[in-house]
Every structure is written in structure tokens, then in C-alpha cells.
Design a protein around this motif. Structure first.
Motif, PDB file in Angstrom:
ATOM      1  N   ALA A   1      69.328   6.829  45.291  1.00 20.99           N
ATOM      2  CA  ALA A   1      68.365   7.051  44.212  1.00 20.99           C
ATOM      3  C   ALA A   1      68.242   8.527  43.930  1.00 20.99           C
ATOM      4  O   ALA A   1      68.146   8.964  42.776  1.00 20.99           O
ATOM      5  N   LEU A   2      68.224   9.343  44.991  1.00 20.96           N
ATOM      6  CA  LEU A   2      68.104  10.783  44.802  1.00 20.96           C
ATOM      7  C   LEU A   2      69.313  11.333  44.048  1.00 20.96           C
ATOM      8  O   LEU A   2      69.191  12.152  43.140  1.00 20.96           O
TER       9      LEU A   2
ATOM     10  N   PHE B   1      67.977   1.884  54.807  1.00 22.32           N
ATOM     11  CA  PHE B   1      66.894   2.434  53.982  1.00 22.32           C
ATOM     12  C   PHE B   1      67.234   3.850  53.570  1.00 22.32           C
ATOM     13  O   PHE B   1      67.034   4.252  52.433  1.00 22.32           O
TER      14      PHE B   1
ATOM     15  N   MET C   1      67.711   5.357  49.639  1.00 25.31           N
ATOM     16  CA  MET C   1      66.949   6.504  49.160  1.00 25.31           C
ATOM     17  C   MET C   1      67.908   7.616  48.729  1.00 25.31           C
ATOM     18  O   MET C   1      67.664   8.332  47.753  1.00 25.31           O
TER      19      MET C   1
END
Length: 819
Positions: free
Chosen positions: A55-56, A48, A52
Motif C-alpha cells: 500500500a505504501l 501483514f 502494508m
């Protein structure tokens, strides 16, 4: 376990960002039974967190990209603005007056043209006309610009040049090439720039002309030189260097090799004191030969220049031409045909002697070169030309030959009866050559020839001899009636040009064997078969013809046929009679030889026994017996001499006698012959005078035969000389031979005796003491002629008889004794 989790999180994050399943598989590829629940939770949290993080990171990257794009857009707008300003400035610059720009794109498209040139330059506004430089630029400038543009577009070669328009205005032309374009800029010049450009252009042209002139002069095969104010060589061409045998032009100048000799240069310098141009023919030595040159030298303030043209061959040609003209004049002067040459002004330039003799004109008048019209008027006034009804028109028509192109021919019948053929031959450079051929004799000869032909034709027709003439094509050209009669040829075949093969078909049956195959071959054969021949033919009628084949010079063949039947019959009879006479003569010779040989043996015995009886050892003889023995001996000797003479003549007639040639001494031989007749001379008180003062010492002959000849001559003279008479024997050299002459003072010979003097067995007892066999002079003549000599007899009543025998010093054609 905690250490394991710390190591695996970054890997999972990387795997999540990169999406590499293979790396994830490699990282978590652990046995499931070895993973606990806590461990699985940690793994889930790690995944996870990786997602994330990815995406950042993506969001941050997008924000940065948008910021960069905004910056670039701002820079691009600024650049576009600058380009637009630059474009505006460029368009403003291009549209400025006094210049015009031509731009060619790199893809070969059509060029773009911007700007204008002033009207006074004469540059056209139209695009097509402007690019055709030859229409508005001077030819030399247009040609140079075309070459420069071609080099710019093809090779990228930049250029700067000044061109001159047809209006006489100078413009500057520049050419450059970038990666995508080729640009040419035309701009007008200011007055100062134009003047400077004009001076520069003139200087360039002057320099180019100077190089061209020097290049041309250097290429000439004529020596050329330049000298400075002091007269020293400054420059010479290659021909000059070759003429003075220098290694090169520079070497010739450096070493001061002079082309002309000192005397010629001195004459040239002296001439320049009065005139600037010197032009004369001078001689100098080139390559070891003295040659003639036409030297032209110009002297200026700062030096001089000279050029030499080799005129040796021209001078030789000039002399040869003069010699040829003189030779032609001499040749024409020897011709019997009158020739007169008039120039383009119709004045007499040449005439031969035949022309002067033909018209009987004064030499001084002809030497003055009279005009053709004046010459005709004089001939008319002297009555040497026939009067013409319209003299002026006749003369103008005659003189039109000077305007003609082709030769013209006239026939003049002169008042004195002569006929002249006149030929007017126009010359290429004007003038006319008049040829006057006197054909009076020719016409007279033709008339007489035609009359002779008619007479010959009549004569030929009345000949008993058959005559036929065939042409080179084998056809009958001429024949007479006797030819047709002898061969029995039908009359229709004699008309026209009948071929010899047609005559052969008719005449083959008349003669067996037929000779017409030979006749056909002689008429129609090749040159090597065309030989004159003759022969005889016997026809089936018994007529015998003698034929002759004669090849005429013009390729024709003449055949003649003569009826020789009677002469052949007479010839056969004569031949038979001759054969009978030859057999009789041979029989006579055989008989004489046989009898002579048969008589010789007993005569030898009689003479031998008589001599034995006369010897005292044989026994005493009474006076009467001794006289009988002497008579027997002398008669036997005489008979033996006759027999020997007969044998000698028979040997001569048979052609088998050979002379034994050797050196014969004249004095001993003459003495031996005189001793043989001395007894007979004493018996009749006859004196023998021998004259040998002019005789050579010896000559070549058969000594026995010469002694026999002299003995026979002396015996014959002793027989005819009177009692107490005189005989003279003279021997002397005559030319290339020896001459023996025996003269007696007897009564001489009558004409009938002289005519038979050399005949055999015809003795003449008239005036002689005793009659012989008549062989003495025959033997003399035969033996002398065997030596290559001759016998001459001079006789007359009251002055005796002289017999002269002439021998060559060295006879030819006989066998020498030494052989």
C-alpha cells in the motif's frame, strides 16, 4: 528457526506486492506438522507487513505520477502556446501580399490556397481558375508547371522555376513536399529580380533552343557543318560524318575531313566576299559515287554554317520527267488525233502535227502560243468553223471548260463536210487539254457498215445454205430461212432468242443418231471444248447435210448446214468407179510384171544362144546366117531393154524402187552412155558433140540410173536426128545442181506429140527411124524425179528438140548406197 524467519519475510513481502500465489505457495509449502505456533505468528506478521508495504509503495507511485502529469501539462500548455504563436505567424506570413501558397494534403483531399498575388501579374483570385495554369500562364510555362506539380505530388521532386503570366509578368514558383503535405509557393519578383529572372529564362530558353536545333540538325539526313572565323570545321552532324566516312562527328572535326572538294570550297569562299549567302548545286563524291547536292552556306562575322541537300535523285527525276514529257510529246506528235494543250492563262503550250494539219494553221502562229479565244476567232475568220447564230455566247460557253471540273464533249460539223468530236479535259493545275477526233471516216464507215449488214442480211436470207449463230449464253442470235427449212423447225421457235436446248428437243427426231448433243456442247461448253469441227448428218428423210461449227472471236458460235445429197450420191458413184479403175490398174501392173518376168528368162536364153552361134568356135556360118544371127541378137537385146524398162516403171509405180546413191563422176558416165549408142550413130553418120567444160567433177546420184537416163536421151535423139546430123550433149553446174542437156537437129515435135511425150506405151514414129515401145522418156522422167530433179523439153519445128535434166548435187529423201 530465526534464520528461516529472516529469509522468508522478504519473499512474503514480494508476494504480497506482486500477488503471486504460486510464489507464496512455493515459499510456505511446508508440512503443517513441522510448523510451530511461534512460526505461524511470525508468518502472520510477515503477511501483514507485506500488505502494508504494498500500500505504501502504491501511494508513493501515485504521488510521483501526479507530479509528472502536472509537469507534462505545464509543458504541453507551453507547447500549445508556442504552436499557436507559430500558427499565427504562419497565417500572417501566408497572408502577406506578393505571394500565394497552394497546399495539398497527403490524403489526396482538396488543396488549400492562401495569399494573393499583385493584380498586374494577371493571376486570378478564383480557386479553380488559379489552379488551371493554362488559363493565366503562357503555354510553355503552364506546361512546365503542370509537369513539375505532377512530379512533386507523385514522386516528391522539389522544383524552383520562373513562370511567365499571360500579362507578361515573371513570377517565381517553388515546390516542396513534407511527410503530410505538398506545397507550392507563387511569389512575385522585384524589378531587378524580374530582369535577372527574365535574362536567366531567356538564357535557358536560348540554351534549350540551341540544344533542340543541334539535336534536330544532328538527326537530319543532310550534311551540316559549322566553321570558325578561320574557316576551320567547328561542328558537324552525323550525316556529315557518314558522308566523309569518318568514325564520328568528333573524328570528322578533329581530322578535318572536308565534304566538298577544294574547287567547290574555293568558289564558296570567293562568293562570300560579295554575298553572305551561297546557294548553288555542287557535285562531290560520297560512298564512291559522284552525287549532286544543293549547298546553302551562310557566312557571319564569327564563322559560317552550311547545309547540303542531296538532289541527285531529284535531278534524276527531273531529267526523267523531262524525258517523259518529251516522250509523251513525241508520242502525241505521232498520233492521228489532234491534241492541243492550253495552260491556266488559256495560252497554247503544246500541239501535235495532227492539230496543225487538221486546221491548216501556220507553224509560226502556233509557235507564238496564241490564246484560245484568238485561235477560235482565227478559225472563224478563215471559214474553218461553222457560223454560229450567237458567236460570242457560243465561244464563252466553249471556254467555260477552263472553269469546269469534268470533261466536256462537243460535236463540230465543219463547213468542208468533216465531223469533229471535241473533248475538253480540264487539268488539275489549270488549263485544258483539247482533243479533236476526226470521225468523218468513222461515220462514213458506220453508214457503209450498216448498209453492208443489210445487204448481208438479205443475202443470208436468200442462201440455200442454212446458217445459225448462237451467243455465249446459248441463245439463237441469227438464222436464215434455209436453216429452219432443212431441220423443219416451227416458225415460232425462230422468233426471239430461243435457247439451243429448245431447238435440240425439236431436231432430235429428225436425225438418227442426232448430232445435237455435239452442237449443244460446242455452244455451251468450256473454252477447251470450243473447237471448230465439221461432219455429215443423214436425216430420216434421206437428206444428207454437211455441217460446220465455227467459233467466232466474240464468243459466239456459227453453224452452217449444206444439202450435199446430190454431191454425195455423185461422190459415191465416182468412188465406186475409182475403185474399179484402181483394181484394173493393179491388175494391169500385176499382168505387166508377171509377163515381163516371164519374158525375161527366154530372152536371156535367146541372147545367150545367139552369142554362142556368132562365135567361130561353134561352127562356120554363111553370110546370110550370120546376118540372121545378128538380127536375132539385136532384136532380142531391144526386147530385153523394153522388158527391163517395163519392170523399172512397175517398180517405180509400186513405190519400192530405191536408188543406190553414191559419187558419180560425170566424164566416165557420159562416155559410157555415149559408147552404148556409138554404133547407131556411126550407122547413120550422126556426129555427137560432148561439152563438159562447165560441169563439176562429180555429184551424188545413182550411177546406173544416170547412165540409163543419158542412154535413153541419146537413143531418142539418134532416132530423130537426120542422116549426117548432129547431137550435142552438154553437162554443166547450174546453181546447186547439175544439168544435162541433149539436143538434136531433127524436125522437132508437133503440139499433139509434145502433149503425149511422157505417156507410156504411146510411141510416135513421125520423123523417127524406128518405132519403139514409148517408154524412154517416161523412164527418164521417173528416174530424174526420184533423184529430186526435173525434166524440161524445148521443141519446135525446124530447130530440133532439146531435153534438159536437172539433178541436185546431193539428193535428199533417198537411201544412200552405203547404208
Amino acid at each position: 528457526m530465526g534464520r528461516f524467519a529472516r529469509v522468508s519475510l522478504p519473499v512474503l513481502a514480494y508476494t504480497a506486492m506482486t500477488g503471486s500465489g504460486a510464489a507464496a505457495q512455493q515459499t510456505i509449502n511446508l508440512p503443517l506438522s513441522s510448523i510451530s505456533v511461534d512460526t505461524l505468528q511470525v508468518i502472520q506478521l510477515s503477511i501483514f507487513a507485506g500488505v502494508m508495504g504494498a500500500a505504501l509503495l502504491s501511494a508513493i507511485w501515485l504521488i510521483r505520477q501526479r507530479a509528472r502529469i502536472s509537469t507534462e501539462n505545464a509543458e504541453l500548455r507551453t507547447r500549445v502556446g508556442e504552436l499557436s504563436g507559430a500558427l499565427s505567424r504562419s497565417e500572417a506570413l501566408l497572408n502577406l501580399k506578393d505571394q500565394r501558397v497552394v497546399v495539398w494534403p497527403g490524403d489526396g483531399g482538396r488543396p488549400s490556397i492562401a495569399g494573393e498575388l499583385p493584380a498586374e501579374t494577371g493571376a486570378p483570385r478564383e480557386r479553380s481558375t488559379f489552379l488551371a495554369f493554362g488559363r493565366w500562364l503562357m503555354p510553355k510555362s503552364a506546361s512546365a508547371l503542370d509537369r513539375a506539380v505532377e512530379a512533386l505530388r507523385d514522386k516528391g521532386a522539389s522544383f524552383d522555376l520562373v513562370a511567365e503570366t499571360s500579362a507578361g509578368v515573371l513570377i517565381e514558383v517553388q515546390g516542396r513536399k513534407s511527410a503530410l503535405h505538398a506545397v507550392i509557393r507563387f511569389s512575385s519578383l522585384s524589378a531587378a529580380q524580374a530582369e535577372h529572372a527574365r535574362l536567366k529564362l531567356a538564357h535557358e530558353r536560348l540554351h534549350a533552343d540551341h540544344e533542340n536545333i543541334l539535336g534536330l540538325v544532328n538527326a537530319l539526313d543532310m550534311p551540316f557543318w559549322l566553321r570558325d572565323e578561320a574557316g576551320k570545321l567547328k561542328w558537324v552532324n552525323a550525316a556529315y560524318a557518314r558522308s566523309v566516312e569518318a568514325k564520328g562527328a568528333d573524328a570528322a572535326v578533329r581530322d578535318g575531313h572536308e565534304f566538298l572538294p577544294t574547287s567547290a570550297r574555293a568558289a564558296l569562299d570567293q562568293h562570300h566576299l560579295q554575298e553572305a549567302v551561297f546557294s548553288e548545286e555542287l557535285s562531290t563524291v560520297v560512298g564512291g559515287d559522284r552525287r549532286l547536292f544543293m549547298v546553302t552556306d551562310f557566312a557571319g562575322r564569327n564563322g559560317s554554317a552550311g547545309l547540303a541537300l542531296d538532289t541527285s535523285e531529284l535531278d534524276a527525276l527531273r531529267r526523267e520527267y523531262a524525258s517523259t514529257v518529251q516522250s509523251h510529246a513525241d508520242t502525241l506528235d505521232q498520233l492521228n488525233t489532234a491534241v492541243a494543250i492550253f495552260d491556266a492563262e488559256q495560252k497554247l503550250k503544246f500541239h501535235n502535227q495532227a492539230f496543225q494539219k487538221l486546221w491548216g494553221l501556220d507553224v509560226a502562229f502556233l509557235a507564238g502560243g496564241p490564246e484560245n479565244a484568238l485561235l477560235l476567232d482565227r478559225l472563224r475568220s478563215e471559214g474553218k468553223l461553222a457560223e454560229q447564230p450567237e458567236w460570242r455566247r457560243w465561244k464563252e460557253q466553249l471556254l467555260s471548260a477552263y472553269r469546269a471540273v469534268e470533261p466536256q464533249e462537243y460535236w463540230w460539223h465543219l463547213p468542208d463536210g468533216r465531223t469533229i468530236r471535241v473533248i475538253a479535259n480540264p487539268q488539275p493545275k489549270g488549263g485544258v487539254t483539247w482533243v479533236f477526233e476526226n470521225l468523218t471516216e468513222k461515220i462514213d464507215l458506220e453508214s457503209r457498215y450498216n448498209a453492208a449488214i443489210q445487204v448481208q442480211s438479205e443475202t443470208l436470207d436468200n442462201l440455200a445454205e442454212g446458217v445459225a449463230v448462237f451467243g455465249p449464253d446459248g441463245r439463237l442470235r441469227l438464222s436464215n430461212p434455209a436453216f429452219r427449212t432443212l431441220w423443219g423447225i416451227p416458225e415460232e421457235l425462230m422468233e426471239g432468242d430461243t435457247h439451243i436446248s429448245a431447238l435440240k428437243a425439236v431436231c432430235d427426231a429428225v436425225a438418227k443418231p442426232s448430232p445435237w448433243d455435239t452442237f449443244v456442247a460446242a455452244v455451251t461448253g468450256f473454252d477447251d471444248e470450243r473447237r471448230d469441227s465439221n461432219g455429215r448428218i443423214e436425216l430420216t428423210t434421206g437428206t444428207i447435210l454437211h455441217y460446220a461449227i465455227v467459233h467466232l472471236p466474240n464468243g459466239q458460235v456459227m453453224m452452217t448446214f449444206v444439202d450435199v445429197t446430190d454431191s454425195v450420191n455423185v461422190e459415191r458413184a465416182l468412188k465406186e468407179k475409182n475403185e474399179a479403175l484402181e483394181k484394173a490398174d493393179k491388175l494391169k501392173n500385176d499382168f505387166v510384171q508377171h509377163v515381163s518376168y516371164e519374158l525375161r528368162s527366154p530372152l536371156t536364153n535367146i541372147i545367150g544362144f545367139t552369142e554362142l552361134l556368132a562365135l567361130e568356135t561353134t561352127g562356120p556360118l554363111s553370110q546370110r546366117q550370120r546376118e540372121y544371127v545378128d538380127h536375132i541378137g539385136s532384136s532380142s537385146s531391144l526386147l530385153l531393154t523394153v522388158v527391163n524398162d517395163i519392170l523399172d516403171l512397175a517398180t517405180v509405180d509400186a513405190g519400192i524402187m530405191e536408188l543406190e546413191i553414191g559419187e558419180v563422176e560425170i566424164r566416165p558416165t557420159v562416155k559410157a552412155a555415149a559408147d552404148l549408142v556409138s554404133e547407131r550413130l556411126r550407122e547413120h553418120n550422126i556426129t555427137l558433140d560432148i561439152e563438159l567444160d562447165e560441169a563439176p567433177i562429180a555429184f551424188h546420184a545413182d550411177e546406173n540410173r544416170v547412165r540409163q537416163i543419158l542412154y535413153n536421151l541419146l537413143s531418142n535423139a539418134a532416132n530423130y536426128a537426120p542422116e549426117k546430123g548432129n547431137i550435142t550433149l552438154t553437162a554443166r553446174q547450174n546453181g546447186k545442181g547439175v544439168e544435162f542437156r541433149v539436143h538434136d537437129d531433127g524436125p522437132g515435135m508437133s503440139p499433139e506429140v509434145f502433149a503425149a511425150i511422157f505417156r507410156r506405151f504411146e510411141p510416135s514414129g513421125k520423123g523417127g527411124r524406128r518405132r519403139g515401145a514409148g517408154l524412154g522418156l517416161s523412164i527418164v522422167k521417173s528416174f530424174v524425179e526420184l533423184h529430186g530433179g526435173e525434166v524440161e523439153i524445148d521443141t519446135g519445128k525446124g530447130r530440133g528438140t532439146a531435153v534438159t535434166c536437172r539433178f541436185p548435187l546431193a539428193p535428199t529423201g533417198v537411201r544412200a548406197a552405203a547404208e
